[in-house]
Design a protein around this motif. Structure first.
Motif, mmCIF file in Angstrom:
data_model
loop_
_atom_site.group_PDB
_atom_site.id
_atom_site.type_symbol
_atom_site.label_atom_id
_atom_site.label_comp_id
_atom_site.label_asym_id
_atom_site.label_seq_id
_atom_site.Cartn_x
_atom_site.Cartn_y
_atom_site.Cartn_z
ATOM 1 N N PRO A 298 1.182 -0.958 0.037
ATOM 2 C CA PRO A 298 0.202 -0.001 -0.163
ATOM 3 C C PRO A 298 0.814 1.300 0.219
ATOM 4 N N SER A 299 2.156 1.167 0.399
ATOM 5 C CA SER A 299 3.212 1.976 0.493
ATOM 6 C C SER A 299 3.431 2.609 -0.593
ATOM 7 N N GLU A 300 3.918 1.847 -1.295
ATOM 8 C CA GLU A 300 4.495 1.719 -2.607
ATOM 9 C C GLU A 300 3.574 0.787 -4.158
ATOM 10 N N PRO A 301 2.735 1.367 -4.058
ATOM 11 C CA PRO A 301 1.986 0.135 -5.649
ATOM 12 C C PRO A 301 2.403 0.658 -6.465
ATOM 13 N N TYR A 302 3.318 1.266 -6.666
ATOM 14 C CA TYR A 302 3.844 1.769 -7.754
ATOM 15 C C TYR A 302 5.120 1.761 -8.438
ATOM 16 N N LYS A 303 5.604 0.553 -7.321
ATOM 17 C CA LYS A 303 6.837 1.165 -6.994
ATOM 18 C C LYS A 303 7.122 -0.418 -8.056
ATOM 19 N N HIS A 304 5.925 -1.566 -8.458
ATOM 20 C CA HIS A 304 5.734 -2.839 -9.329
ATOM 21 C C HIS A 304 5.764 -2.316 -10.838
ATOM 22 N N PHE A 305 5.402 -1.039 -11.236
ATOM 23 C CA PHE A 305 5.472 -0.843 -12.480
ATOM 24 C C PHE A 305 6.471 0.022 -13.163
ATOM 25 N N ASN A 306 7.427 0.564 -11.881
ATOM 26 C CA ASN A 306 8.779 0.721 -12.782
ATOM 27 C C ASN A 306 9.896 0.458 -12.251
ATOM 28 N N THR A 307 10.231 -1.361 -11.789
ATOM 29 C CA THR A 307 11.081 -1.410 -11.555
ATOM 30 C C THR A 307 11.699 -2.839 -12.758
ATOM 31 N N PRO A 308 12.217 -2.506 -13.029
ATOM 32 C CA PRO A 308 13.063 -3.111 -14.529
ATOM 33 C C PRO A 308 13.721 -4.198 -14.990
ATOM 34 N N GLY A 309 13.162 -5.061 -15.333
ATOM 35 C CA GLY A 309 13.268 -6.841 -15.559
ATOM 36 C C GLY A 309 11.968 -7.473 -14.872
ATOM 37 N N LYS A 310 11.091 -6.222 -14.218
ATOM 38 C CA LYS A 310 9.457 -6.869 -14.024
ATOM 39 C C LYS A 310 8.393 -7.127 -15.037
ATOM 40 N N LYS A 311 7.945 -7.887 -14.608
ATOM 41 C CA LYS A 311 6.602 -8.458 -15.767
ATOM 42 C C LYS A 311 5.895 -7.339 -16.685
ATOM 43 N N CYS A 312 5.411 -6.522 -15.510
ATOM 44 C CA CYS A 312 4.706 -5.824 -15.730
ATOM 45 C C CYS A 312 5.646 -4.159 -16.081
ATOM 46 N N PHE A 313 6.450 -3.901 -16.401
ATOM 47 C CA PHE A 313 8.119 -3.053 -16.308
ATOM 48 C C PHE A 313 7.505 -1.827 -16.703
ATOM 49 N N SER A 314 7.074 -0.464 -16.602
ATOM 50 C CA SER A 314 6.272 0.425 -17.865
ATOM 51 C C SER A 314 4.790 0.368 -18.534
ATOM 52 N N LYS A 315 3.910 -0.884 -17.912
ATOM 53 C CA LYS A 315 2.727 -1.244 -18.089
ATOM 54 C C LYS A 315 1.757 -0.449 -17.332
ATOM 55 N N LEU A 316 1.469 0.114 -16.618
ATOM 56 C CA LEU A 316 0.936 0.953 -16.168
ATOM 57 C C LEU A 316 -0.980 1.123 -16.229
ATOM 58 N N PHE A 317 -0.744 1.509 -17.510
ATOM 59 C CA PHE A 317 -2.140 1.404 -19.003
ATOM 60 C C PHE A 317 -1.988 0.639 -19.864
ATOM 61 N N GLU A 318 -1.158 -0.531 -19.121
ATOM 62 C CA GLU A 318 -1.332 -1.678 -20.570
ATOM 63 C C GLU A 318 -2.602 -2.116 -20.687
ATOM 64 N N GLU A 319 -3.532 -2.135 -21.522
ATOM 65 C CA GLU A 319 -4.793 -3.364 -21.468
ATOM 66 C C GLU A 319 -4.752 -4.045 -22.957
ATOM 67 N N ASP A 320 -3.827 -4.615 -23.213
ATOM 68 C CA ASP A 320 -4.392 -5.998 -23.697
ATOM 69 C C ASP A 320 -3.510 -6.861 -23.628
ATOM 70 N N LEU A 321 -3.794 -6.959 -22.189
ATOM 71 C CA LEU A 321 -3.901 -8.499 -21.999
ATOM 72 C C LEU A 321 -4.845 -9.505 -21.518
ATOM 73 N N PHE A 322 -5.754 -9.051 -21.991
ATOM 74 C CA PHE A 322 -7.102 -9.882 -21.648
ATOM 75 C C PHE A 322 -7.920 -9.954 -23.057
ATOM 76 N N ASP A 323 -8.067 -11.355 -23.679
ATOM 77 C CA ASP A 323 -8.519 -11.338 -25.616
ATOM 78 C C ASP A 323 -10.057 -11.527 -24.712
ATOM 79 N N TRP A 324 -10.654 -9.536 -24.845
ATOM 80 C CA TRP A 324 -11.769 -9.079 -25.059
ATOM 81 C C TRP A 324 -12.784 -10.082 -25.516
ATOM 82 N N VAL A 325 -13.953 -10.454 -24.825
ATOM 83 C CA VAL A 325 -15.195 -10.579 -25.223
ATOM 84 C C VAL A 325 -15.586 -9.222 -26.108
ATOM 85 N N VAL A 326 -16.184 -9.357 -27.348
ATOM 86 C CA VAL A 326 -17.075 -8.248 -27.597
ATOM 87 C C VAL A 326 -18.391 -9.287 -27.866
#
Length: 326
Positions: A298-326
């Protein structure tokens, strides 16, 4: 009822004399007229006398039978509830043949108008026309037909009973009470889904439909012996309801897996509409990543998206993970 002047005059004379009261046992032995009878007492006596008079007149009148086209006295005929008249011999043979062949839908007035309207004979007429054995078979065939037309009909699960049990008269089919069945023969109360002792309307039914069962049932064509066996055992309406419910739950699971992410704290699934991938569960307040489901501090929730090497690095606003059903 009495329209002609002669008949009306005869009735007035009959009612005004002692002969009328004697026939209804309403006068004393000393021929003193008793007049303190209320209309409620006289009405059934008058109706009974009128019915007796009509029956006597019917017995002495000739009627043409629409089946054999021969005239018969009313004493040899039957007047049905629809007022059509047939000779007893023809009607007894016709209805008896229909009952013997199991075609009870034709046990009714043979008049073309009644046949076209689909009118079936009532129990009172059947009892007057055919014998006791035919009446018992007719009642059994009617019960059998009603049960076969009932999609929720099930057989009593008690091995020595197996009596067909019809659907209950419940307004809300989605209520738990719609599953309750009580055998009319052995009085065993059971659940129509799992065939076990009645577990109440709130408790979840222990019967679970598996994927293999659904695939087997849906793969069988209408009229197949195996499909008929399944429907006979569990009830056609119950099987269709359970299969439909399983298919709905399967599609819901697929949508949940493809379009939502479960909270790692409490398991509640969350669907993101807009915004970043940093989520806070509304139920347990757990911070987590919407892309991978990892818990976030809770104190550093955005560190997960700013750590190089992490799977979600630089994907704070990524939206294409799921195969959306129309």
């Amino acid at each position: 009822m009495w329209t002609r002047e002669g008949v009306l005059y005869a009735w007035v004379a009959f009612l005004s004399g002692d002969e009328f009261l004697d026939s209804l046992s309403l006068s004393s032995k000393s021929h003193i007229t008793i007049v303190n009878h209320s209309p409620s007492t006289l009405l059934p006596l008058l109706e009974s006398y009128d019915a007796h008079t009509q029956n006597a007149a019917f017995a002495e009148t000739s009627y043409p039978c629409a089946i054999c086209l021969s005239p018969y006295k009313g004493r040899h005929c039957v007047r049905l509830a629809c007022a059509h008249v047939f000779c007893r011999s023809c009607l007894t043979d016709f209805w008896g043949s229909c009952i013997m062949e199991g075609d009870i839908g034709r046990v009714g007035c043979p008049d073309p108008g009644c046949v076209k309207a689909g009118h079936e004979a009532g129990e009172e007429d059947v009892i007057r026309v055919v014998g006791e054995e035919e009446v018992r078979r007719w009642k059994w065939l009617r019960t059998k037909r009603a049960l076969e037309r009932d999609p929720g009909m099930v057989h009593c699960p008690v091995a020595f009973c197996q009596t067909p049990v019809p659907s209950p008269e419940v307004d809300d089919d989605d209520s738990g009470w719609a599953r309750l069945r009580t055998c009319p023969t052995c009085e065993y109360a059971f659940c129509a889904f799992c065939r076990r002792t009645w577990h109440g309307p709130i408790s979840a039914c222990p019967l679970r439909v598996t994927e293999s069962f659904v695939e087997e049932y849906l793969g069988l064509p209408e009229g197949d012996a195996r499909r008929a066996q399944i429907e006979r055992r569990w009830g056609r309406g119950n099987v269709k309801r359970l299969v439909a419910k399983y298919e709905e739950e399967r599609m819901n699971r697929e949508w949940m897996d493809n379009c939502t992410m479960g909270c790692p704290g409490c398991g509640v699934h969350v669907e993101k509409s807009v915004g970043c991938n940093h989520m806070t569960c509304a139920k347990c307040k757990q911070h987590f990543c919407y892309l991978c489901g990892e818990k976030l501090p809770p104190s550093e929730p955005y560190k997960h998206f700013n750590t190089p090497g992490k799977k979600c690095f630089s994907k704070l606003f990524e939206e294409d993970l799921f195969d959306w059903v129309v």
